[in-house]
Design an enzyme around this catalytic site. Structure first.
Site, mmCIF file in Angstrom:
data_model
loop_
_atom_site.group_PDB
_atom_site.id
_atom_site.type_symbol
_atom_site.label_atom_id
_atom_site.label_comp_id
_atom_site.label_asym_id
_atom_site.label_seq_id
_atom_site.Cartn_x
_atom_site.Cartn_y
_atom_site.Cartn_z
ATOM 1 N N SER A 129 -14.981 -57.435 -24.648
ATOM 2 C CA SER A 129 -16.184 -58.264 -24.706
ATOM 3 C C SER A 129 -17.120 -57.785 -25.797
ATOM 4 O O SER A 129 -17.158 -56.593 -26.117
ATOM 5 C CB SER A 129 -16.882 -58.167 -23.349
ATOM 6 O OG SER A 129 -18.221 -58.568 -23.431
ATOM 7 N N TYR A 153 -21.087 -53.482 -16.467
ATOM 8 C CA TYR A 153 -19.975 -54.354 -16.874
ATOM 9 C C TYR A 153 -19.527 -53.996 -18.289
ATOM 10 O O TYR A 153 -18.353 -53.737 -18.545
ATOM 11 C CB TYR A 153 -20.383 -55.830 -16.805
ATOM 12 C CG TYR A 153 -19.457 -56.729 -17.584
ATOM 13 C CD1 TYR A 153 -18.173 -56.995 -17.123
ATOM 14 C CD2 TYR A 153 -19.854 -57.285 -18.804
ATOM 15 C CE1 TYR A 153 -17.301 -57.792 -17.856
ATOM 16 C CE2 TYR A 153 -18.996 -58.087 -19.533
ATOM 17 C CZ TYR A 153 -17.722 -58.338 -19.056
ATOM 18 O OH TYR A 153 -16.860 -59.113 -19.797
ATOM 19 N N LYS A 157 -15.932 -52.105 -19.827
ATOM 20 C CA LYS A 157 -15.085 -52.579 -20.939
ATOM 21 C C LYS A 157 -14.962 -51.498 -22.015
ATOM 22 O O LYS A 157 -13.885 -51.276 -22.581
ATOM 23 C CB LYS A 157 -15.681 -53.860 -21.552
ATOM 24 C CG LYS A 157 -15.645 -55.074 -20.641
ATOM 25 C CD LYS A 157 -14.241 -55.586 -20.420
ATOM 26 C CE LYS A 157 -14.223 -56.898 -19.666
ATOM 27 N NZ LYS A 157 -12.849 -57.322 -19.314
#
Length: 343
Positions: A129, A153, A157
């Site tokens: 991402s 989050y 990643k």
């Protein structure tokens, strides 16, 4: 393709996963899906098979952290490569439940990699991402920019990217592609598969679509005092079909001898649009008016975030093709045909 390759798609019933399964099947790959359906629907896979005109997809309802269940999938199928989408993805929720995000995203990936290693499956395309760039100093964002994260989050990643890089250093025969997505939007042009968020959508486009169709009365625009064209946040929106094709392009790139065994590339359009520009485009596509109100900025949001997409063109022979109006038209078609998603 010379011989048919078998691809395991984790999280393949989800929004990006289902579109990627469709593009893989269209390109002649065999596809096996695992998904725990915590934020997706098996109906998406039935529709994928229907659109492509093939029999049902091999699907296993399991969590990738369940090593014995996943082991059975690897033992039953001769898998050539893995596209890894499985993971939790809501920024706000990750701030509330960091342990859940690290367990699902990081531990889940380690479990998957250990089984791939055991079965000598050494080709992986990972769904990363643009959040790994944190709050970028400048835009457009290039792949060599410093990486950091502003929420659990994004940090999950980033951790997975580091794990993959360590794995590549230890075992250079692994082929690893890290695809850093910008903002996926839109739906398949058939209107049969699209984004079906549980509860209130976290992302702009599905929320706008639900306002347009009358489910919600208005859209909240988080902040209009950013240093952007109109004061609202600027993002790089990419059509989910273009994004799905980027995954197929990554697998195809692995077949070319000159492709490096480790690559990290941006998947975006290189064009940033503000929230207000997105609303205008959706009004044009849907012929509906979209009421909105300006509210406080959201913690962790950055002013502008868009890609320099040139490396993907060089390494993957891929580039985004669909424009903002098409993204909005396809999202609107999906919303109208499926007002309650897959249910």
């Amino acid at each position: 393709m010379s011989q048919q390759q078998t691809v395991l798609v984790t999280g393949g019933a989800g929004y990006i996963g289902s579109h990627t399964c469709l593009e893989l099947l269209t390109a002649g790959y065999q596809v096996i899906v695992v998904d725990n359906l915590c934020n997706s629907s098996a109906e998406s896979l039935k529709r994928v098979a229907d659109i492509v005109g093939c029999s049902e997809l091999p699907f296993y309802k399991l969590d990738i952290r369940d090593t014995s269940a996943l082991n059975q999938v690897f033992s039953q199928h001769a898998i050539d490569s893995v596209i890894h989408f499985a993971g939790l993805k809501a920024v706000g929720e990750s701030v509330q439940k960091p342990l859940s995000y690290y367990d699902n995203n990081v531990n889940g990936t380690v479990s998957l990699l250990a089984l791939m290693q055991e079965y000598a499956v050494k080709q992986l395309v990972f769904s990363s991402s643009a959040t790994v760039y944190g709050d970028p100093q400048t835009v457009p964002i290039q792949e060599h920019f410093p990486r950091s994260a502003t929420n659990p989050y994004g940090r999950s990643k980033l951790m997975i990217e580091e794990i993959l890089l360590d794995l590549h250093t230890a075992e250079p025969d692994w082929q690893l592609a890290v695809l850093r997505y910008f903002n996926p939007v839109g739906a398949h042009p058939s209107g049969r598969i699209g984004e079906d968020p549980r509860g209130i959508p976290n992302n702009l486009m599905p929320y706008v679509a639900r306002v347009a169709v009358g489910i919600y009365p208005e859209l909240a625009v988080f902040g209009n005092d950013y240093s952007t064209r109109d004061g609202t946040g600027v993002r790089d929106y990419i059509h989910v079909v273009d994004l799905a094709k980027g995954h197929v392009a990554a697998l195809e790139a692995f077949r070319r001898p000159q492709t490096p065994h480790w690559l990290a590339v941006n998947l975006g359009t290189g064009q940033g649009y503000s929230v207000l520009e997105m609303i205008q485009a959706f009004e044009q596509a849907s012929q509906q008016s979209i009421p909105y109100k300006i509210v406080e900025r959201r913690a962790g949001d950055v002013a502008a975030c868009f890609a320099d997409p040139r490396l993907a063109k060089t390494l993957l022979a891929w580039q985004a093709e669909k424009n903002l109006l098409t993204m909005c038209e396809d999202a609107w078609r999906w919303q109208q045909q499926n007002p309650h998603g897959y249910s």
